[in-house]
Design a protein around this motif. Structure first.
Motif, PDB file in Angstrom:
ATOM      1  N   ALA A 147      39.565  34.077   4.452  1.00 30.62           N
ATOM      2  CA  ALA A 147      38.709  33.822   5.614  1.00 30.62           C
ATOM      3  C   ALA A 147      39.124  34.768   6.729  1.00 30.62           C
ATOM      4  O   ALA A 147      40.293  35.138   6.854  1.00 30.62           O
ATOM      5  CB  ALA A 147      38.859  32.369   6.071  1.00 30.62           C
ATOM      6  N   THR A 148      38.154  35.150   7.547  1.00 34.36           N
ATOM      7  CA  THR A 148      38.413  36.061   8.662  1.00 34.36           C
ATOM      8  C   THR A 148      38.359  35.298   9.978  1.00 34.36           C
ATOM      9  O   THR A 148      37.481  34.458  10.180  1.00 34.36           O
ATOM     10  CB  THR A 148      37.376  37.204   8.689  1.00 34.36           C
ATOM     11  N   VAL A 149      39.304  35.585  10.844  1.00 31.90           N
ATOM     12  CA  VAL A 149      39.267  35.010  12.187  1.00 31.90           C
ATOM     13  C   VAL A 149      38.167  35.716  12.964  1.00 31.90           C
ATOM     14  O   VAL A 149      38.245  36.918  13.227  1.00 31.90           O
ATOM     15  CB  VAL A 149      40.621  35.182  12.902  1.00 31.90           C
ATOM     16  N   THR A 150      37.129  34.970  13.310  1.00 35.50           N
ATOM     17  CA  THR A 150      35.979  35.559  14.005  1.00 35.50           C
ATOM     18  C   THR A 150      36.075  35.426  15.519  1.00 35.50           C
ATOM     19  O   THR A 150      35.437  36.177  16.247  1.00 35.50           O
ATOM     20  CB  THR A 150      34.675  34.893  13.526  1.00 35.50           C
ATOM     21  N   SER A 151      36.844  34.470  15.993  1.00 34.84           N
ATOM     22  CA  SER A 151      37.046  34.279  17.426  1.00 34.84           C
ATOM     23  C   SER A 151      38.417  33.653  17.615  1.00 34.84           C
ATOM     24  O   SER A 151      38.675  32.558  17.111  1.00 34.84           O
ATOM     25  CB  SER A 151      35.957  33.380  18.019  1.00 34.84           C
ATOM     26  N   ALA A 152      39.278  34.355  18.318  1.00 35.31           N
ATOM     27  CA  ALA A 152      40.682  33.942  18.383  1.00 35.31           C
ATOM     28  C   ALA A 152      41.055  33.380  19.746  1.00 35.31           C
ATOM     29  O   ALA A 152      40.339  33.539  20.739  1.00 35.31           O
ATOM     30  CB  ALA A 152      41.587  35.129  18.059  1.00 35.31           C
ATOM     31  N   ASN A 153      42.197  32.693  19.764  1.00 37.03           N
ATOM     32  CA  ASN A 153      42.928  32.384  20.995  1.00 37.03           C
ATOM     33  C   ASN A 153      42.222  31.429  21.953  1.00 37.03           C
ATOM     34  O   ASN A 153      42.268  31.597  23.169  1.00 37.03           O
ATOM     35  CB  ASN A 153      43.265  33.671  21.750  1.00 37.03           C
ATOM     36  N   ARG A 154      41.573  30.404  21.420  1.00 30.26           N
ATOM     37  CA  ARG A 154      41.005  29.371  22.301  1.00 30.26           C
ATOM     38  C   ARG A 154      42.125  28.389  22.603  1.00 30.26           C
ATOM     39  O   ARG A 154      42.621  27.687  21.722  1.00 30.26           O
ATOM     40  CB  ARG A 154      39.827  28.694  21.619  1.00 30.26           C
ATOM     41  N   THR A 155      42.525  28.342  23.862  1.00 30.34           N
ATOM     42  CA  THR A 155      43.714  27.587  24.253  1.00 30.34           C
ATOM     43  C   THR A 155      43.412  26.105  24.441  1.00 30.34           C
ATOM     44  O   THR A 155      42.426  25.738  25.075  1.00 30.34           O
ATOM     45  CB  THR A 155      44.301  28.163  25.550  1.00 30.34           C
ATOM     46  N   ALA A 156      44.288  25.283  23.881  1.00 30.03           N
ATOM     47  CA  ALA A 156      44.263  23.838  24.102  1.00 30.03           C
ATOM     48  C   ALA A 156      45.581  23.440  24.760  1.00 30.03           C
ATOM     49  O   ALA A 156      46.549  24.211  24.752  1.00 30.03           O
ATOM     50  CB  ALA A 156      44.089  23.095  22.779  1.00 30.03           C
ATOM     51  N   THR A 157      45.625  22.251  25.321  1.00 30.68           N
ATOM     52  CA  THR A 157      46.874  21.797  25.926  1.00 30.68           C
ATOM     53  C   THR A 157      47.968  21.637  24.879  1.00 30.68           C
ATOM     54  O   THR A 157      49.158  21.748  25.201  1.00 30.68           O
ATOM     55  CB  THR A 157      46.666  20.458  26.646  1.00 30.68           C
ATOM     56  N   ASN A 158      47.583  21.385  23.648  1.00 37.51           N
ATOM     57  CA  ASN A 158      48.572  21.181  22.588  1.00 37.51           C
ATOM     58  C   ASN A 158      48.414  22.192  21.450  1.00 37.51           C
ATOM     59  O   ASN A 158      48.700  21.887  20.294  1.00 37.51           O
ATOM     60  CB  ASN A 158      48.478  19.753  22.029  1.00 37.51           C
ATOM     61  N   GLY A 159      47.991  23.403  21.786  1.00 36.89           N
ATOM     62  CA  GLY A 159      47.936  24.416  20.743  1.00 36.89           C
ATOM     63  C   GLY A 159      46.872  25.469  20.949  1.00 36.89           C
ATOM     64  O   GLY A 159      46.422  25.725  22.075  1.00 36.89           O
ATOM     65  N   VAL A 160      46.467  26.056  19.836  1.00 32.35           N
ATOM     66  CA  VAL A 160      45.521  27.171  19.841  1.00 32.35           C
ATOM     67  C   VAL A 160      44.509  26.960  18.715  1.00 32.35           C
ATOM     68  O   VAL A 160      44.865  26.474  17.637  1.00 32.35           O
ATOM     69  CB  VAL A 160      46.246  28.517  19.610  1.00 32.35           C
ATOM     70  N   VAL A 161      43.266  27.349  18.973  1.00 31.33           N
ATOM     71  CA  VAL A 161      42.221  27.295  17.953  1.00 31.33           C
ATOM     72  C   VAL A 161      41.737  28.716  17.667  1.00 31.33           C
ATOM     73  O   VAL A 161      41.430  29.464  18.574  1.00 31.33           O
ATOM     74  CB  VAL A 161      41.031  26.421  18.408  1.00 31.33           C
ATOM     75  N   HIS A 162      41.707  29.061  16.371  1.00 35.61           N
ATOM     76  CA  HIS A 162      41.108  30.318  15.909  1.00 35.61           C
ATOM     77  C   HIS A 162      39.930  29.961  15.009  1.00 35.61           C
ATOM     78  O   HIS A 162      40.102  29.243  14.016  1.00 35.61           O
ATOM     79  CB  HIS A 162      42.101  31.161  15.101  1.00 35.61           C
ATOM     80  N   LYS A 163      38.743  30.417  15.337  1.00 33.12           N
ATOM     81  CA  LYS A 163      37.579  30.140  14.489  1.00 33.12           C
ATOM     82  C   LYS A 163      37.598  31.066  13.279  1.00 33.12           C
ATOM     83  O   LYS A 163      37.869  32.257  13.396  1.00 33.12           O
ATOM     84  CB  LYS A 163      36.281  30.307  15.285  1.00 33.12           C
ATOM     85  N   ILE A 164      37.276  30.500  12.111  1.00 32.40           N
ATOM     86  CA  ILE A 164      37.253  31.279  10.869  1.00 32.40           C
ATOM     87  C   ILE A 164      35.927  31.064  10.141  1.00 32.40           C
ATOM     88  O   ILE A 164      35.216  30.091  10.414  1.00 32.40           O
ATOM     89  CB  ILE A 164      38.431  30.901   9.933  1.00 32.40           C
ATOM     90  N   ASP A 165      35.612  31.974   9.224  1.00 36.80           N
ATOM     91  CA  ASP A 165      34.296  31.956   8.583  1.00 36.80           C
ATOM     92  C   ASP A 165      34.283  31.306   7.200  1.00 36.80           C
ATOM     93  O   ASP A 165      33.263  31.354   6.499  1.00 36.80           O
ATOM     94  CB  ASP A 165      33.734  33.375   8.498  1.00 36.80           C
ATOM     95  N   LYS A 166      35.391  30.690   6.795  1.00 38.13           N
ATOM     96  CA  LYS A 166      35.443  29.965   5.526  1.00 38.13           C
ATOM     97  C   LYS A 166      36.299  28.718   5.671  1.00 38.13           C
ATOM     98  O   LYS A 166      37.193  28.667   6.517  1.00 38.13           O
ATOM     99  CB  LYS A 166      36.031  30.847   4.409  1.00 38.13           C
ATOM    100  N   VAL A 167      36.015  27.730   4.829  1.00 39.26           N
ATOM    101  CA  VAL A 167      36.860  26.531   4.760  1.00 39.26           C
ATOM    102  C   VAL A 167      38.029  26.828   3.842  1.00 39.26           C
ATOM    103  O   VAL A 167      37.862  27.347   2.730  1.00 39.26           O
ATOM    104  CB  VAL A 167      36.056  25.321   4.245  1.00 39.26           C
TER     105      VAL A 167
END
Length: 327
Positions: free
Chosen positions: A305-325
């Motif tokens: 899977a490819t990271v399509t959108s990176a570095n979305r900050t949360a108070t308890n971590g980070v979210v990277h959107k990917i194009d596969k499960v």
């Protein structure tokens, strides 16, 4: 009528005195203008006068925050136009979709209330720093990494450090910074719920949270985790295109899948290096970082899977959107 004569010694002396006075006055004015023009410019001045920050300038004006960028003792992480475009904001007209309050919050998240040069940040990974943004009277933090690869904030790279201004320092960055959302305490779950392209993941997470308090605590707790978040398109590729179809999947299977997308620690894109990481499910994920592209592969996938959108900050971590499960 007598004609005035200027040829007398007294007349010539008077004329020379007037000319000298005019010359002195003009020279004095020129010096004052030169001195005024030599005064250091504020961060606001630097942004307004540069052709590289037209979108940032538009955001500041739309939010009515120009005077705030003239306040003393500021550090401003300033995204240039290329940074906005790389973050999905094509031009200044795209900003009209945001309210004044939203823009103000985003801008304040780029500002620290102290002038800090690049050398002033400790050689440390993801050091929490207080920004000018506060929610419920609490300062919202960003995370600075200073190391051999350079200076980063929330995974955005400082491409031009230490631009001095009369009221502080500006560091130019290659991405915009988005503060944690206000929903669900700004947690990983809150980030997912605030993104319409992750709505199917949100359905799965809420269903799991209802029966698995341990995993729910991971997604909403205080310990940092990194989540690789499959988009709706990724779920649709598995014929899971609606909330109804996801709710028909056995909850144990959903739990195993979601746990395979969560990794301990706050890992921004600059922290993701080629190698293996261990998911919360204890499964191994293979990360490959090549240039600006990051991929992640689980054993259940034939291709990563490819990271399509990176570095979305949360108070308890980070979210990277990917194009596969990650099966």
């Amino acid at each position: 009528m007598k004609k005035t004569r200027l040829s007398t010694p007294r007349s010539r002396a008077l004329l020379l005195a007037v000319v000298a006075a005019l010359f002195t006055f003009t020279t004095s004015c020129d010096k004052e203008e030169d001195t005024a023009s030599a005064q250091p410019k504020t961060v606001a001045d630097l942004i307004v006068e540069s052709n590289d920050f037209t979108i940032l300038e538009a955001a500041i004006l739309q939010a009515g925050q120009l005077d705030a960028f003239k306040n003393p003792n500021l550090t401003v992480f300033a995204p240039n136009d290329a940074a906005f475009r790389a973050s999905g904001v094509a031009d200044a007209t795209s900003l009209t979709a945001l309210t004044k309050e939203q823009l103000t919050g985003i801008l304040q998240y780029h500002v620290l209330k102290a002038a800090v040069a690049s050398s002033g940040f400790p050689m440390e990974k993801n050091k929490a720093v207080q920004t000018s943004l506060s929610i419920n009277n609490q300062a919202v933090v960003a995370y600075v990494t200073n190391g051999t690869s350079g200076l980063f904030i929330n995974g955005a790279k400082v491409i031009t450090p230490d631009v001095k201004a009369a009221n502080g320092i500006m560091h130019v960055i290659d991405r915009i910074l988005l503060p944690p959302p206000t929903g669900s305490g700004g947690s990983l779950v809150g980030v997912v719920q605030a993104d319409t392209s992750l709505s199917l993941l949100g359905v799965a997470a809420l269903r799991i949270a209802a029966v698995n308090p341990t995993l729910a605590a991971v997604l909403t707790g205080t310990q940092p985790y990194t989540t690789f978040a499959p988009t709706n398109s990724a779920f649709r590729a598995l014929k899971l295109s609606t909330a109804d179809t996801i709710n028909k999947v056995p909850v144990t299977a959903l739990t195993a899948i979601l746990a395979n997308h969560v990794v301990a620690g706050r890992l921004y894109s600059n922290d993701l290096t080629t190698g293996e990481v261990t998911a919360y499910s204890t499964g191994k994920l293979t990360v490959t970082a090549t240039g600006t592209t990051v991929t992640v592969k689980s054993k259940g996938l034939t291709s990563p899977a490819t990271v399509t959108s990176a570095n979305r900050t949360a108070t308890n971590g980070v979210v990277h959107k990917i194009d596969k499960v990650l099966l």
